[in-house]
Motif scaffolding. Sequence first.
Motif, mmCIF file in Angstrom:
data_model
loop_
_atom_site.group_PDB
_atom_site.id
_atom_site.type_symbol
_atom_site.label_atom_id
_atom_site.label_comp_id
_atom_site.label_asym_id
_atom_site.label_seq_id
_atom_site.Cartn_x
_atom_site.Cartn_y
_atom_site.Cartn_z
ATOM 1 N N GLY A 36 0.819 -1.212 0.000
ATOM 2 C CA GLY A 36 0.000 0.000 0.000
ATOM 3 C C GLY A 36 0.850 1.259 0.000
ATOM 4 N N LEU A 37 0.443 2.208 0.820
ATOM 5 C CA LEU A 37 1.108 3.511 0.784
ATOM 6 C C LEU A 37 2.208 3.636 1.841
ATOM 7 C CD1 LEU A 37 -2.006 5.765 0.170
ATOM 8 C CD2 LEU A 37 -0.258 5.091 -1.469
ATOM 9 N N GLU A 38 2.657 2.498 2.381
ATOM 10 C CA GLU A 38 3.649 2.519 3.455
ATOM 11 C C GLU A 38 4.897 3.325 3.080
ATOM 12 O OE1 GLU A 38 6.173 -0.951 4.966
ATOM 13 O OE2 GLU A 38 4.153 -1.340 5.727
ATOM 14 N N ASN A 39 5.410 3.081 1.865
ATOM 15 C CA ASN A 39 6.616 3.801 1.454
ATOM 16 C C ASN A 39 6.371 5.299 1.374
ATOM 17 O OD1 ASN A 39 8.061 1.443 1.154
ATOM 18 N ND2 ASN A 39 7.417 1.170 -0.979
ATOM 19 N N ILE A 84 8.610 7.613 4.117
ATOM 20 C CA ILE A 84 9.745 8.404 3.660
ATOM 21 C C ILE A 84 9.823 9.754 4.379
ATOM 22 C CG2 ILE A 84 8.648 9.598 1.709
ATOM 23 C CD1 ILE A 84 11.218 8.887 0.122
ATOM 24 N N TRP A 85 8.683 10.213 4.912
ATOM 25 C CA TRP A 85 8.699 11.511 5.605
ATOM 26 C C TRP A 85 9.418 11.432 6.938
ATOM 27 C CZ3 TRP A 85 7.656 15.841 3.096
ATOM 28 C CH2 TRP A 85 6.928 15.737 1.908
ATOM 29 N N ASP A 86 9.670 10.208 7.444
ATOM 30 C CA ASP A 86 10.443 10.091 8.680
ATOM 31 C C ASP A 86 11.933 10.233 8.426
ATOM 32 O OD1 ASP A 86 8.110 9.583 9.975
ATOM 33 O OD2 ASP A 86 8.284 7.394 9.822
ATOM 34 N N GLN A 87 12.316 10.206 7.156
ATOM 35 C CA GLN A 87 13.746 10.281 6.859
ATOM 36 C C GLN A 87 14.181 11.730 6.743
ATOM 37 O OE1 GLN A 87 15.061 7.774 3.685
ATOM 38 N NE2 GLN A 87 13.654 6.143 4.267
ATOM 39 N N GLN A 88 15.210 12.028 7.566
ATOM 40 C CA GLN A 88 15.703 13.392 7.614
ATOM 41 C C GLN A 88 16.121 13.883 6.236
ATOM 42 O OE1 GLN A 88 18.943 13.501 10.320
ATOM 43 N NE2 GLN A 88 18.808 15.715 10.566
#
Lengths: 430, 295
Positions: B51-54, B58-62
């Motif tokens: 699903g939309l997990e990626n 990705i917003w958790d990645q600095q």
Amino acid sequence: MRRRWMAAVAATMAGLLTLTACGGGEEGGGGESPQAGGAKQVEVFSWWTGPGEADGLKAMREIFEKQNTGLTFFDAAVAGGSGDKARALLTSKLQANEPPDTFQGHAGAELQGYIKAGDLEPVNFLYDELKLKEVFPQQLVDQISVGGQIYSVPVNIHRSNVMWFNPGVLKDAGISEAPATIEEFIAALEKVKQAGKIPLSIGSEWTAVHLLESVLLGSLGTEAYNQLWTANSDWSGPAMTKALNDFKTILSYAGDPQDDWQPAAKQVADGEAAFNIMGDWAYGYFHNPPDGGLGKTSKTDFDWAPSPGTGGTFMWLSDSFTLPKGAPNRDGAIAWLKVAASKEGQDAFNPKKGSIPARKDADTSLYTDYLGDALKDWGSNKLAGSIQHGVTVNDAWRTAINEAVGLFQQSKDVAEFQKALADAAKNSGQ
Amino acid sequence: MTRMRRWLPGLLLVAPSIAAVAVFVYGMLGWNFRLAMTDQHDEVTEGKFVGLENFTGIWDQQRWSLSVNHAIVFTVVFVGGALLLGWLLAFLMEKGLRGEGTFRAIYLFPMAISFVATGVVWRWLMNSGTGERAVGLNRLFDFFGLEFLQWQWFRDQDWGMAAMAIPAIWQMSGYVMALFLAGFRGVPEELREAARVDGCTEWKVYRHIVLPMLRPVTLSALIILGHISLKAFDLIVAVSGKQIITDVPAVFMWVAVFDSHDPAKGATIAAYIVIAVSVFVIPYLVWSLRKERRS
């Protein structure tokens, strides 16, 4: 009306033909070129196109063609410093199942992607046949083995943990000898700063990762450093925190980042900066006559020592050749690997490239000045693998470390940095 | 039969390009979105649908937030700068400059250069050395006694991306000028005359007659520059390589695919770039379709 119809059909056909022609053309082109001119061609894929390295490759090629009269050498070299472009092209070739007969790769974990994808054949049989385990240092063989299998033949060895310095600048700053420990190094950096010169020159972000590997080795010690790449690694402990704080302190003495490693090394040669930590390919740049180098005199204009805290350890990286599965000319590739592994081949290549042979039985008279020192250390030192140059970590892990260092250069937050490195180790899938 | 005769030849003519676009544009787009919704994080394993997990993860990645910020700064400075400069140049031309043809050619020339060549030259011009080590533009400032203007250019941590936009502005403002010049020439002289007869000052003629009529041109320029800017890759790689300090989504995508060997992550970033570009392009397409239908 009729004419309009005909025109439309003709145009459609022309369009379709162009489309199919494009598709067919590529296939034909890709498949034919290595075989053209007889079936006995050996396609050798590398990124050795620069001065020195291309000459070395040519010297090895001459030996190869003399020993194998039935085979011709097809040089499939792709230009570009660290092989970035070459490797992108190689990936697409391997995905299309059109491997070259043999390709260059950094020995060690960098090859893991290819191994996992089933692109490489183990070359243990060659090691047995040529008794390579006796002529390569035992630690080298251990560090490039994956589950008992060896997938490449190292041609040359470069050293990563070299501290280059300008003796004149050190003297002016009142530093009598090259610092041997991290503490001495930091004290020396401070003295240079007081004297008004750049204490440590640095290039683009990857050179900071290069600096990091030397600082980690120097601060943690060889054993703990080598353990980082095993199952019982400790990225979150206090020793690592201290090492990263050392890195932060050292980095705070760095000058403005230069475009790449050469301008940073040049600052040392020109007497603007005191220290630079860079691999020993910098020696060629310092020493070679103007054109490819700076034409400086060793020991007076520039000098070297193991990077602080790493005396007695040789942090190595190596270019090697592989045996791809499904190579069109497997026998030819094996013949090439034999030349690449031989004393004759390595002694022809390395003096030109400015590196030392992986074999311990090299002809020492060919290696003088810095290379003489390196060859002596290679035979006697403990070994550790480089991070940035693909020995200890696979591509994904290395990219994550590069990312963490790039972000750290901006945030200067050690806790965050350590967490990012620990996560990188956990998620590497290595 | 007669009716078929009318549309079939046309259809046949465009059929190859429809087929090519369907496969190579929309097919590939669909494939990319499908890949972005899997957990295929290396090249070997077969990914499962997640699903939309990626897309959220990705917003958790600095690095991702950083590269998005960079892209926004770059886009604002580049689009704003190129529009303003292009407009100004066109305005000066329109005022009847002598040797207009020559100037027009000079301003258009940078368009003929690839972003890579521009990047290589500007990397040198924007060298970050200051003081005694200054080269490029910093040296020029030094020469004219403007040392206070020397700065780190694209290596500046906060405004580096604004510096990165300068070569892009240099390259594209001539093109924007050409667009605006055509726009200016498209304003009928009678309208201006009429306004002047009604007692408008020259400034008011521009404010109330010419500028409103330039709106469609401005919009086109905005779309063209906007989508170039969001996809920026070649210029940035030519100037600084793949460094975090100038990271943008397109560079991050390259690194994710070719260095991290993480296809799903690369596809996710690619999907975000497509979405960002569509935000610019789709309203424009709708707007121009409507306009066509009206006329």
